[in-house]
Design a protein around this motif. Structure first.
Motif, PDB file in Angstrom:
ATOM      1  N   GLN A   1     -36.139   6.197   6.771  1.00 19.64           N
ATOM      2  CA  GLN A   1     -37.339   6.051   5.939  1.00 19.64           C
ATOM      3  C   GLN A   1     -37.493   4.630   5.422  1.00 19.64           C
ATOM      4  O   GLN A   1     -38.601   4.156   5.218  1.00 19.64           O
ATOM      5  N   CYS A   2     -36.376   3.961   5.194  1.00 17.64           N
ATOM      6  CA  CYS A   2     -36.418   2.589   4.662  1.00 17.64           C
ATOM      7  C   CYS A   2     -37.065   1.613   5.639  1.00 17.64           C
ATOM      8  O   CYS A   2     -37.563   0.574   5.225  1.00 17.64           O
ATOM      9  N   LYS A   3     -37.002   1.934   6.910  1.00 16.35           N
ATOM     10  CA  LYS A   3     -37.555   1.053   7.947  1.00 16.35           C
ATOM     11  C   LYS A   3     -38.571   1.821   8.789  1.00 16.35           C
ATOM     12  O   LYS A   3     -38.547   1.776  10.013  1.00 16.35           O
ATOM     13  N   ALA A   4     -39.454   2.525   8.117  1.00 13.78           N
ATOM     14  CA  ALA A   4     -40.450   3.362   8.805  1.00 13.78           C
ATOM     15  C   ALA A   4     -41.244   2.533   9.805  1.00 13.78           C
ATOM     16  O   ALA A   4     -41.702   1.438   9.497  1.00 13.78           O
ATOM     17  N   GLY A   5     -41.354   3.063  11.026  1.00  9.13           N
ATOM     18  CA  GLY A   5     -42.133   2.399  12.055  1.00  9.13           C
ATOM     19  C   GLY A   5     -41.372   1.326  12.828  1.00  9.13           C
ATOM     20  O   GLY A   5     -41.877   0.819  13.825  1.00  9.13           O
ATOM     21  N   LEU A   6     -40.184   0.974  12.386  1.00  6.40           N
ATOM     22  CA  LEU A   6     -39.375  -0.036  13.068  1.00  6.40           C
ATOM     23  C   LEU A   6     -38.314   0.664  13.898  1.00  6.40           C
ATOM     24  O   LEU A   6     -37.547   1.485  13.378  1.00  6.40           O
ATOM     25  N   ALA A   7     -38.278   0.371  15.176  1.00  7.90           N
ATOM     26  CA  ALA A   7     -37.340   1.043  16.077  1.00  7.90           C
ATOM     27  C   ALA A   7     -35.893   0.739  15.677  1.00  7.90           C
ATOM     28  O   ALA A   7     -35.566  -0.396  15.325  1.00  7.90           O
ATOM     29  N   PRO A   8     -35.027   1.752  15.718  1.00 11.77           N
ATOM     30  CA  PRO A   8     -33.618   1.525  15.397  1.00 11.77           C
ATOM     31  C   PRO A   8     -32.941   0.687  16.479  1.00 11.77           C
ATOM     32  O   PRO A   8     -33.370   0.674  17.630  1.00 11.77           O
ATOM     33  N   ARG A   9     -31.864   0.000  16.104  1.00 12.06           N
ATOM     34  CA  ARG A   9     -31.148  -0.856  17.046  1.00 12.06           C
ATOM     35  C   ARG A   9     -30.149  -0.077  17.906  1.00 12.06           C
ATOM     36  O   ARG A   9     -29.792  -0.517  18.974  1.00 12.06           O
TER      37      ARG A   9
ATOM     38  N   LEU B   1     -19.458  -6.725   7.096  1.00 10.38           N
ATOM     39  CA  LEU B   1     -20.825  -6.775   7.589  1.00 10.38           C
ATOM     40  C   LEU B   1     -21.449  -5.385   7.521  1.00 10.38           C
ATOM     41  O   LEU B   1     -20.780  -4.377   7.727  1.00 10.38           O
ATOM     42  N   ILE B   2     -22.749  -5.360   7.241  1.00  7.22           N
ATOM     43  CA  ILE B   2     -23.520  -4.121   7.228  1.00  7.22           C
ATOM     44  C   ILE B   2     -24.540  -4.259   8.365  1.00  7.22           C
ATOM     45  O   ILE B   2     -25.488  -5.036   8.256  1.00  7.22           O
ATOM     46  N   ALA B   3     -24.321  -3.541   9.452  1.00 10.49           N
ATOM     47  CA  ALA B   3     -25.170  -3.664  10.640  1.00 10.49           C
ATOM     48  C   ALA B   3     -26.223  -2.574  10.649  1.00 10.49           C
ATOM     49  O   ALA B   3     -25.922  -1.400  10.467  1.00 10.49           O
ATOM     50  N   GLY B   4     -27.444  -2.980  10.879  1.00 13.90           N
ATOM     51  CA  GLY B   4     -28.461  -1.952  10.890  1.00 13.90           C
ATOM     52  C   GLY B   4     -29.793  -2.451  11.419  1.00 13.90           C
ATOM     53  O   GLY B   4     -29.924  -3.597  11.790  1.00 13.90           O
ATOM     54  N   HIS B   5     -30.685  -1.552  11.402  1.00 20.31           N
ATOM     55  CA  HIS B   5     -30.470  -0.134  11.183  1.00 20.31           C
ATOM     56  C   HIS B   5     -30.188   0.537  12.524  1.00 20.31           C
ATOM     57  O   HIS B   5     -30.784   0.196  13.534  1.00 20.31           O
TER      58      HIS B   5
ATOM     59  N   VAL C   1     -17.110  -3.671  10.003  1.00 19.27           N
ATOM     60  CA  VAL C   1     -18.563  -3.524  10.151  1.00 19.27           C
ATOM     61  C   VAL C   1     -18.925  -2.103   9.760  1.00 19.27           C
ATOM     62  O   VAL C   1     -18.384  -1.143  10.303  1.00 19.27           O
ATOM     63  N   TYR C   2     -19.843  -1.980   8.826  1.00 18.93           N
ATOM     64  CA  TYR C   2     -20.390  -0.679   8.446  1.00 18.93           C
ATOM     65  C   TYR C   2     -21.779  -0.556   9.068  1.00 18.93           C
ATOM     66  O   TYR C   2     -22.547  -1.511   9.070  1.00 18.93           O
ATOM     67  N   ALA C   3     -22.082   0.636   9.560  1.00 18.05           N
ATOM     68  CA  ALA C   3     -23.406   0.915  10.094  1.00 18.05           C
ATOM     69  C   ALA C   3     -24.271   1.470   8.970  1.00 18.05           C
ATOM     70  O   ALA C   3     -23.790   2.227   8.130  1.00 18.05           O
ATOM     71  N   ILE C   4     -25.532   1.096   8.971  1.00 19.01           N
ATOM     72  CA  ILE C   4     -26.477   1.618   7.981  1.00 19.01           C
ATOM     73  C   ILE C   4     -27.706   2.110   8.710  1.00 19.01           C
ATOM     74  O   ILE C   4     -28.088   1.573   9.740  1.00 19.01           O
ATOM     75  N   GLY C   5     -28.309   3.135   8.112  1.00 19.28           N
ATOM     76  CA  GLY C   5     -29.551   3.657   8.659  1.00 19.28           C
ATOM     77  C   GLY C   5     -29.362   4.412   9.912  1.00 19.28           C
ATOM     78  O   GLY C   5     -29.282   4.048  10.995  1.00 19.28           O
TER      79      GLY C   5
ATOM     80  N   LEU D   1     -17.473  -9.526   0.090  1.00 21.90           N
ATOM     81  CA  LEU D   1     -18.746 -10.219   0.221  1.00 21.90           C
ATOM     82  C   LEU D   1     -19.401  -9.722   1.506  1.00 21.90           C
ATOM     83  O   LEU D   1     -19.048 -10.157   2.604  1.00 21.90           O
ATOM     84  N   SER D   2     -20.283  -8.750   1.346  1.00 18.90           N
ATOM     85  CA  SER D   2     -20.932  -8.170   2.516  1.00 18.90           C
ATOM     86  C   SER D   2     -22.337  -8.723   2.659  1.00 18.90           C
ATOM     87  O   SER D   2     -22.947  -9.193   1.698  1.00 18.90           O
ATOM     88  N   THR D   3     -22.816  -8.654   3.885  1.00 19.98           N
ATOM     89  CA  THR D   3     -24.167  -9.117   4.176  1.00 19.98           C
ATOM     90  C   THR D   3     -24.744  -8.279   5.310  1.00 19.98           C
ATOM     91  O   THR D   3     -23.999  -7.847   6.198  1.00 19.98           O
ATOM     92  N   PRO D   4     -26.047  -8.027   5.273  1.00 21.87           N
ATOM     93  CA  PRO D   4     -26.652  -7.281   6.373  1.00 21.87           C
ATOM     94  C   PRO D   4     -26.802  -8.179   7.594  1.00 21.87           C
ATOM     95  O   PRO D   4     -27.092  -9.375   7.468  1.00 21.87           O
TER      96      PRO D   4
END
Length: 161
Positions: A133-141, A124-128, A157-161, A103-106
């Motif tokens: 491209q999925c978060k165009a214009g939003l600064a990465p964490r 857990l899926i930590a991002g981005h 914890v898996y990293a995404i983006g 049971l994963s959640t972002p």
């Protein structure tokens, strides 16, 4: 096979071919073979997502790769899929969450990570983390954020983006 666990996350908005075809291609990879596929297709209605889930389930089962459905826990339960990615764990009761072995959640903050763990998330899926491209214009964490999340919880914890 990759030395690090790799999960493929589909994106119906940017996929260059039909998702069923792309998943079939993923299952045939010998290098960078995913250890699971999250079937994320937010633009599809329930009927189209169900059809795609059935196709993806067949491809993934034939390749021995777990399929993780995105958001539709009722469909996952109906199809006998025990892995689910759900944005809001509060949408399900503890009894409903107990049906899933994965049971994963972002998560987008340390607080969200801690809350997800308390609600019964198993992953857990930590991002981005990087520009995507999925978060165009939003600064990465960034990697500092990822390290903070990993330090705050005892879950994978898996990293995404």
């Amino acid at each position: 096979m990759s030395e690090l666990p790799l999960i493929a996350v589909t994106d119906s908005a940017t996929c260059p071919r039909p998702l069923a075809e792309q998943i079939e291609r993923l299952t045939k990879l010998t290098e960078l073979r995913p250890q699971a596929v999250i079937l994320r297709a937010k633009s599809l209605d329930k009927a189209a997502y169900r059809t795609l889930a059935l196709q993806a389930q067949q491809s993934c089962e034939a390749a021995g790769i777990p399929l993780i459905l995105h958001s539709d826990w009722q469909l996952a339960h109906e199809l006998g899929i025990s892995k689910l990615q759900l944005a809001l764990l509060r949408q399900m009761t503890a009894c409903e969450r107990a049906h899933f072995t994965w049971l994963s959640t972002p998560v987008h903050s340390v607080g969200e990570a801690q809350e997800a763990q308390a609600l019964g998330a198993t992953v857990l899926i930590a991002g981005h983390i990087y520009t995507t491209q999925c978060k165009a214009g939003l600064a990465p964490r960034g990697l500092g954020f990822l390290q903070s999340v990993c330090s705050a919880v005892s879950l994978p914890v898996y990293a995404i983006g």
